[in-house]
Motif scaffolding. Structure first.
Motif, PDB file in Angstrom:
ATOM      1  N   SER A 181      -2.280  10.909  -4.729  1.00 41.95           N
ATOM      2  CA  SER A 181      -1.535  10.545  -5.938  1.00 41.95           C
ATOM      3  C   SER A 181      -0.035  10.785  -5.751  1.00 41.95           C
ATOM      4  O   SER A 181       0.791  10.029  -6.265  1.00 41.95           O
ATOM      5  CB  SER A 181      -2.057  11.339  -7.133  1.00 41.95           C
ATOM      6  N   TYR A 182       0.336  11.799  -4.960  1.00 37.39           N
ATOM      7  CA  TYR A 182       1.756  12.087  -4.733  1.00 37.39           C
ATOM      8  C   TYR A 182       2.413  10.897  -4.038  1.00 37.39           C
ATOM      9  O   TYR A 182       3.491  10.446  -4.442  1.00 37.39           O
ATOM     10  CB  TYR A 182       1.885  13.361  -3.891  1.00 37.39           C
ATOM     11  N   LYS A 183       1.743  10.382  -3.006  1.00 38.62           N
ATOM     12  CA  LYS A 183       2.300   9.220  -2.280  1.00 38.62           C
ATOM     13  C   LYS A 183       2.426   8.015  -3.209  1.00 38.62           C
ATOM     14  O   LYS A 183       3.377   7.241  -3.119  1.00 38.62           O
ATOM     15  CB  LYS A 183       1.381   8.854  -1.107  1.00 38.62           C
ATOM     16  N   ALA A 184       1.439   7.840  -4.078  1.00 35.53           N
ATOM     17  CA  ALA A 184       1.481   6.700  -5.006  1.00 35.53           C
ATOM     18  C   ALA A 184       2.680   6.836  -5.944  1.00 35.53           C
ATOM     19  O   ALA A 184       3.414   5.872  -6.190  1.00 35.53           O
ATOM     20  CB  ALA A 184       0.187   6.613  -5.800  1.00 35.53           C
ATOM     21  N   LEU A 185       2.908   8.055  -6.449  1.00 41.33           N
ATOM     22  CA  LEU A 185       4.040   8.269  -7.364  1.00 41.33           C
ATOM     23  C   LEU A 185       5.359   8.019  -6.640  1.00 41.33           C
ATOM     24  O   LEU A 185       6.270   7.397  -7.181  1.00 41.33           O
ATOM     25  CB  LEU A 185       4.013   9.697  -7.934  1.00 41.33           C
ATOM     26  N   LYS A 186       5.468   8.504  -5.408  1.00 41.12           N
ATOM     27  CA  LYS A 186       6.693   8.301  -4.616  1.00 41.12           C
ATOM     28  C   LYS A 186       6.927   6.814  -4.367  1.00 41.12           C
ATOM     29  O   LYS A 186       8.058   6.332  -4.421  1.00 41.12           O
ATOM     30  CB  LYS A 186       6.585   9.038  -3.264  1.00 41.12           C
ATOM     31  N   ALA A 187       5.859   6.090  -4.076  1.00 39.62           N
ATOM     32  CA  ALA A 187       5.999   4.644  -3.810  1.00 39.62           C
ATOM     33  C   ALA A 187       6.456   3.916  -5.080  1.00 39.62           C
ATOM     34  O   ALA A 187       7.314   3.029  -5.024  1.00 39.62           O
ATOM     35  CB  ALA A 187       4.673   4.072  -3.310  1.00 39.62           C
ATOM     36  N   MET A 188       5.887   4.298  -6.229  1.00 44.87           N
ATOM     37  CA  MET A 188       6.296   3.653  -7.493  1.00 44.87           C
ATOM     38  C   MET A 188       7.776   3.921  -7.765  1.00 44.87           C
ATOM     39  O   MET A 188       8.525   3.018  -8.140  1.00 44.87           O
ATOM     40  CB  MET A 188       5.447   4.183  -8.661  1.00 44.87           C
ATOM     41  N   GLU A 189       8.173   5.168  -7.534  1.00 50.48           N
ATOM     42  CA  GLU A 189       9.575   5.561  -7.741  1.00 50.48           C
ATOM     43  C   GLU A 189      10.483   4.727  -6.835  1.00 50.48           C
ATOM     44  O   GLU A 189      11.516   4.218  -7.263  1.00 50.48           O
ATOM     45  CB  GLU A 189       9.692   7.033  -7.336  1.00 50.48           C
ATOM     46  N   ALA A 190      10.082   4.579  -5.570  1.00 47.71           N
ATOM     47  CA  ALA A 190      10.901   3.851  -4.590  1.00 47.71           C
ATOM     48  C   ALA A 190      11.066   2.387  -5.009  1.00 47.71           C
ATOM     49  O   ALA A 190      12.159   1.830  -4.924  1.00 47.71           O
ATOM     50  CB  ALA A 190      10.252   3.941  -3.215  1.00 47.71           C
ATOM     51  N   VAL A 191       9.978   1.764  -5.491  1.00 48.13           N
ATOM     52  CA  VAL A 191      10.061   0.357  -5.903  1.00 48.13           C
ATOM     53  C   VAL A 191      11.093   0.206  -7.016  1.00 48.13           C
ATOM     54  O   VAL A 191      11.932  -0.709  -7.007  1.00 48.13           O
ATOM     55  CB  VAL A 191       8.680  -0.165  -6.373  1.00 48.13           C
ATOM     56  N   LYS A 192      11.066   1.116  -7.965  1.00 46.12           N
ATOM     57  CA  LYS A 192      11.987   1.003  -9.094  1.00 46.12           C
ATOM     58  C   LYS A 192      13.433   1.259  -8.684  1.00 46.12           C
ATOM     59  O   LYS A 192      14.359   0.706  -9.258  1.00 46.12           O
ATOM     60  CB  LYS A 192      11.572   1.951 -10.240  1.00 46.12           C
ATOM     61  N   ASN A 231       0.860  -1.170   0.000  1.00 47.21           N
ATOM     62  CA  ASN A 231       0.000   0.000   0.000  1.00 47.21           C
ATOM     63  C   ASN A 231       0.908   1.235   0.000  1.00 47.21           C
ATOM     64  O   ASN A 231       1.843   1.287   0.803  1.00 47.21           O
ATOM     65  CB  ASN A 231      -0.823  -0.072   1.301  1.00 47.21           C
ATOM     66  N   PRO A 232       0.674   2.208  -0.874  1.00 49.41           N
ATOM     67  CA  PRO A 232       1.569   3.377  -0.920  1.00 49.41           C
ATOM     68  C   PRO A 232       1.723   4.052   0.439  1.00 49.41           C
ATOM     69  O   PRO A 232       2.741   4.668   0.717  1.00 49.41           O
ATOM     70  CB  PRO A 232       0.875   4.317  -1.915  1.00 49.41           C
ATOM     71  N   ASN A 233       0.734   3.905   1.297  1.00 50.31           N
ATOM     72  CA  ASN A 233       0.768   4.570   2.597  1.00 50.31           C
ATOM     73  C   ASN A 233       1.757   3.935   3.572  1.00 50.31           C
ATOM     74  O   ASN A 233       2.180   4.581   4.522  1.00 50.31           O
ATOM     75  CB  ASN A 233      -0.636   4.525   3.209  1.00 50.31           C
ATOM     76  N   SER A 234       2.066   2.674   3.366  1.00 52.13           N
ATOM     77  CA  SER A 234       2.917   2.010   4.358  1.00 52.13           C
ATOM     78  C   SER A 234       4.157   1.376   3.734  1.00 52.13           C
ATOM     79  O   SER A 234       4.741   0.459   4.290  1.00 52.13           O
ATOM     80  CB  SER A 234       2.102   0.946   5.114  1.00 52.13           C
ATOM     81  N   LEU A 235       4.556   1.890   2.575  1.00 55.40           N
ATOM     82  CA  LEU A 235       5.761   1.354   1.924  1.00 55.40           C
ATOM     83  C   LEU A 235       6.867   2.391   2.032  1.00 55.40           C
ATOM     84  O   LEU A 235       6.660   3.558   1.680  1.00 55.40           O
ATOM     85  CB  LEU A 235       5.451   1.065   0.447  1.00 55.40           C
ATOM     86  N   ASP A 236       8.024   2.003   2.543  1.00 60.39           N
ATOM     87  CA  ASP A 236       9.145   2.946   2.588  1.00 60.39           C
ATOM     88  C   ASP A 236      10.434   2.208   2.219  1.00 60.39           C
ATOM     89  O   ASP A 236      10.437   0.994   2.021  1.00 60.39           O
ATOM     90  CB  ASP A 236       9.254   3.615   3.971  1.00 60.39           C
ATOM     91  N   ASP A 237      11.539   2.960   2.139  1.00 53.51           N
ATOM     92  CA  ASP A 237      12.811   2.377   1.689  1.00 53.51           C
ATOM     93  C   ASP A 237      13.287   1.261   2.608  1.00 53.51           C
ATOM     94  O   ASP A 237      13.826   0.259   2.152  1.00 53.51           O
ATOM     95  CB  ASP A 237      13.897   3.467   1.604  1.00 53.51           C
ATOM     96  N   GLU A 238      13.068   1.439   3.922  1.00 55.77           N
ATOM     97  CA  GLU A 238      13.545   0.431   4.858  1.00 55.77           C
ATOM     98  C   GLU A 238      12.829  -0.909   4.605  1.00 55.77           C
ATOM     99  O   GLU A 238      13.450  -1.969   4.600  1.00 55.77           O
ATOM    100  CB  GLU A 238      13.266   0.922   6.286  1.00 55.77           C
ATOM    101  N   LYS A 239      11.515  -0.835   4.374  1.00 54.24           N
ATOM    102  CA  LYS A 239      10.770  -2.078   4.104  1.00 54.24           C
ATOM    103  C   LYS A 239      11.177  -2.658   2.748  1.00 54.24           C
ATOM    104  O   LYS A 239      11.347  -3.864   2.607  1.00 54.24           O
ATOM    105  CB  LYS A 239       9.258  -1.814   4.135  1.00 54.24           C
ATOM    106  N   LEU A 240      11.345  -1.769   1.748  1.00 59.61           N
ATOM    107  CA  LEU A 240      11.729  -2.280   0.433  1.00 59.61           C
ATOM    108  C   LEU A 240      13.075  -2.989   0.504  1.00 59.61           C
ATOM    109  O   LEU A 240      13.296  -4.000  -0.158  1.00 59.61           O
ATOM    110  CB  LEU A 240      11.783  -1.130  -0.584  1.00 59.61           C
ATOM    111  N   LYS A 241      13.965  -2.481   1.350  1.00 61.58           N
ATOM    112  CA  LYS A 241      15.295  -3.105   1.450  1.00 61.58           C
ATOM    113  C   LYS A 241      15.171  -4.517   2.040  1.00 61.58           C
ATOM    114  O   LYS A 241      15.755  -5.462   1.495  1.00 61.58           O
ATOM    115  CB  LYS A 241      16.217  -2.242   2.310  1.00 61.58           C
ATOM    116  N   ILE A 242      14.399  -4.632   3.100  1.00 65.68           N
ATOM    117  CA  ILE A 242      14.292  -5.980   3.698  1.00 65.68           C
ATOM    118  C   ILE A 242      13.578  -6.946   2.740  1.00 65.68           C
ATOM    119  O   ILE A 242      13.930  -8.122   2.658  1.00 65.68           O
ATOM    120  CB  ILE A 242      13.657  -5.945   5.107  1.00 65.68           C
ATOM    121  N   LEU A 243      12.637  -6.446   1.961  1.00 63.49           N
ATOM    122  CA  LEU A 243      11.959  -7.317   0.982  1.00 63.49           C
ATOM    123  C   LEU A 243      12.959  -7.754  -0.094  1.00 63.49           C
ATOM    124  O   LEU A 243      13.092  -8.938  -0.397  1.00 63.49           O
ATOM    125  CB  LEU A 243      10.772  -6.588   0.339  1.00 63.49           C
ATOM    126  N   ALA A 244      13.686  -6.763  -0.636  1.00 61.94           N
ATOM    127  CA  ALA A 244      14.646  -7.084  -1.699  1.00 61.94           C
ATOM    128  C   ALA A 244      15.741  -8.020  -1.181  1.00 61.94           C
ATOM    129  O   ALA A 244      16.201  -8.904  -1.906  1.00 61.94           O
ATOM    130  CB  ALA A 244      15.262  -5.798  -2.248  1.00 61.94           C
TER     131      ALA A 244
END
Ligand code: SF4
Length: 354
Positions: free
Chosen positions: A133-144, A92-105
């Motif tokens: 929409s801003y949060k959604a765009l930031k989350a998409m950017e972070a995933v990539k 969910n864009p609301n609860s996704l951040d770099d720290e979580k993405l790192k542990i997932l990756a």
């Protein structure tokens, strides 16, 4: 092929249209849920070799870092991941951040399925989403940034939505997405949105949005490989293909469903019962005939369609009696045309009664 699905039944807040099984505002029970999951994972399937993993919900990204560590420990201890070809987490864009993405990756996750739903702030408010929409765009950017494959979920036929706002949402996600899933808003009567728009004909409106997506995404090389799913060749969701082919999927967590060798096993839609192990799973043993019809319907959802020589003759006969423009036919296979995909529900109704 074998898959594992884990259902995380927690959300920060319930969206106005949601009829999935999840509970809101009960994050304090996630640790107990992990304990219950650990017990369930030590099941007859323990040690199973997995080809795909899918952690869905609910909102899996509601888990904090130490809870993610525990979840990965449970998975690694109980399953063999040597042959894993794809591992997805719903986010969910609301609860996704770099720290979580790192542990997932760092733990073999290769794909994020992000609940964008719309890039129009008014539509997101109507849906009752927590992000804009801003949060959604930031989350998409972070995933990539973490080089993960990205699926974006989008909803159409939202009250007030126009073809222009729909097209903007599609265009916006294509700047980042490797895969797009589009769903028509269904107004389930028991949901807040369903009650609010009780007498409207919104569901009738879906057709034009769906036609548009069928026209627009293939132009951008996103091929419609299933009724709701579009991706460039090679980016198809391997886990979902297991369901559409009746391959084995082990389901863990409250409300999860397993499909093992023709038997469907359902966990209760009830977190309390799941936490106290006070439940009996529902078993559905499909007959050969039921299995064949269900498999034909599932395979017809995909661009690959059904193999004529592996399908019951009465199904082929029924399909041949329907209008030709609903299908693409070759000597070996029958699949749905674009029009057939739009009218899928009517086709299933005819097949279910066979
Ligand atoms: S985040 Fe997803 S599962 Fe949770 S309430 Fe919203 S739609 Fe339902």
């Amino acid at each position: 092929m074998n898959g594992l699905y884990i259902h995380v039944p927690f959300c920060e807040r319930k969206c106005g249209y949601c009829s999935f099984y999840s509970v809101a505002g009960r994050e304090h029970e996630i640790d107990s849920w992990l304990d219950a999951l650990e017990l369930e994972a030590a099941s007859p399937f323990c040690g199973e070799v997995l080809n795909t993993l899918y952690i869905g919900g609910g909102t899996p990204t509601i888990l904090n870092i130490s809870q993610w560590k525990k979840l990965f420990e449970i998975i690694n201890r109980n399953f063999n991941l040597e042959n894993l070809i794809e591992a997805t987490v719903e986010a969910n864009p609301n609860s996704l951040d770099d720290e979580k993405l790192k542990i997932l990756a760092d733990n073999k996750i290769s794909r994020i399925s992000l609940g964008v739903q719309s890039l129009n702030d008014d539509e997101l408010k109507i849906l009752g989403r927590l992000h804009d929409s801003y949060k959604a765009l930031k989350a998409m950017e972070a995933v990539k940034k973490f080089n993960l494959m990205l699926n974006c979920d989008l909803i159409f036929a939202i009250p007030s939505q126009t073809l222009k706002t729909w097209s903007k949402s599609l265009k916006g996600v294509l700047n980042f997405a490797d895969h797009v899933s589009t769903y028509q808003l269904t107004l389930e009567p028991e949901t807040p949105l369903g009650k609010k728009y009780k007498n409207s004909d919104l569901n009738e409106d879906g057709y034009k949005f769906y036609r548009y997506v069928q026209y627009y995404l293939p132009k951008k090389n996103f091929i419609q490989y299933e009724i709701s799913n579009f991706a460039p060749e090679g980016n198809e969701c391997r886990h979902n293909l297991l369901y559409w082919n009746h391959d084995n999927v082990i389901g863990l967590g409250a409300s999860a469903v397993s499909y093992i060798d023709g038997v469907r096993i359902k966990n209760p839609d009830n977190l309390e019962k799941y936490l106290t192990h006070d439940y009996v799973r529902e078993f559905e043993n499909l007959s050969g005939h039921e299995k064949s019809i269900e498999l034909a319907i599932l395979q017809l959802r995909t661009k690959y369609g059904i193999k004529i020589n592996e399908t019951l003759p009465e199904i082929i006969e029924k399909l041949n009696s329907m209008p030709e423009d609903l299908f693409i036919k070759t000597p070996e296979r029958i699949s749905l045309s674009k029009r057939g995909m739009r009218l899928g529900n009517s086709i299933w109704c005819e097949l279910i009664d066979l």
